[in-house]
Design an enzyme around this catalytic site. Structure first.
Site, mmCIF file in Angstrom:
data_model
loop_
_atom_site.group_PDB
_atom_site.id
_atom_site.type_symbol
_atom_site.label_atom_id
_atom_site.label_comp_id
_atom_site.label_asym_id
_atom_site.label_seq_id
_atom_site.Cartn_x
_atom_site.Cartn_y
_atom_site.Cartn_z
ATOM 1 N N HIS A 196 0.849 -1.190 0.000
ATOM 2 C CA HIS A 196 0.000 0.000 0.000
ATOM 3 C C HIS A 196 0.880 1.233 0.000
ATOM 4 C CE1 HIS A 196 1.155 -0.562 4.195
ATOM 5 N NE2 HIS A 196 1.072 0.747 4.270
ATOM 6 N N HIS A 222 5.643 6.239 -0.889
ATOM 7 C CA HIS A 222 6.386 4.995 -1.115
ATOM 8 C C HIS A 222 5.543 3.793 -0.758
ATOM 9 C CE1 HIS A 222 7.008 5.690 3.184
ATOM 10 N NE2 HIS A 222 7.182 4.378 3.301
#
Ligand code: 2AM
Length: 183
Positions: A46, A128
């Site tokens: 995620h 990220h």
């Protein structure tokens, strides 16, 4: 209020299962990372927008009301960058260029968190997807990624439970981008 009534929450962008499986397949073929580094399972990949930490029910409800009113736009990004934060032990995949709507969404959610009494880091948002944790040793990263292009049309509120086998994530709610109502 007892600590047990809080939940450890974060706002996040989730990946389509096919993309997550493709990333894991590529990661397994490309990286030679030894233990204790721990690869993130495909189902847990995620991109966190704002980490909220321990959140009381009233704070969660306020955040959900704010999230529901946001009218941030959908966007696409290219996952064409890799990085290693040795101190945090994280190897990550992310966009070299962050689209403005992504930055605006993260900024709005961080601001909402602060309004609800959940302090946010002073450090800038750094989008990220964590590929490995506990990767503290130096390593040479692959020179490039397949450069996946990904579209996001919703964002979610997740709960993270810490278990002896690692974090367990549960989606609590999701909201459409570009429309002021829950999905
Ligand atoms: P990470 O992948 O870089 O560790 C749930 O823990 C999510 O919130 C993870 O994506 C994690 O990012 C992110 N996060 C951001 N700040 C955090 C913090 N102080 N503690 C735990 N998780 C944090």
């Amino acid at each position: 209020m007892p600590v047990s009534s809080t939940q450890r929450l974060f706002f996040t962008l989730t990946l389509q299962p096919t993309l997550a499986r493709n990333i894991v397949h590529w990661r397994n073929q490309t990286f030679d990372v030894q233990r204790p580094a721990r690869p993130t399972p495909a189902t847990q990949l995620h991109l966190t927008l704002a980490f909220l930490g321990d959140t009381r029910p009233a704070q969660r409800d306020s955040l959900c009301r704010i999230a529901e009113r946001l009218q941030n736009q959908p966007f696409s990004l290219t996952l064409d960058n890799l990085g290693h934060w040795p101190k945090a032990g994280i190897i990550w995949l992310g966009p070299r260029d962050s689209p403005r709507p992504l930055l605006a969404l993260a900024s709005a959610l961080r601001a909402a968190a602060v309004r609800c009494g959940l302090p946010q880091p002073a450090t800038p948002f750094s989008p990220h997807i964590t590929l490995f944790r506990r990767a503290h040793h130096p390593l040479i990263l692959p020179s490039q990624t397949p450069g996946w292009s990904v579209s996001f049309s919703h964002f979610s509120l997740y709960c993270s439970e810490l278990t002896p086998r690692g974090s367990r994530y549960t989606e609590l709610q999701r909201w459409s981008l570009g429309a002021p109502h829950a999905v």
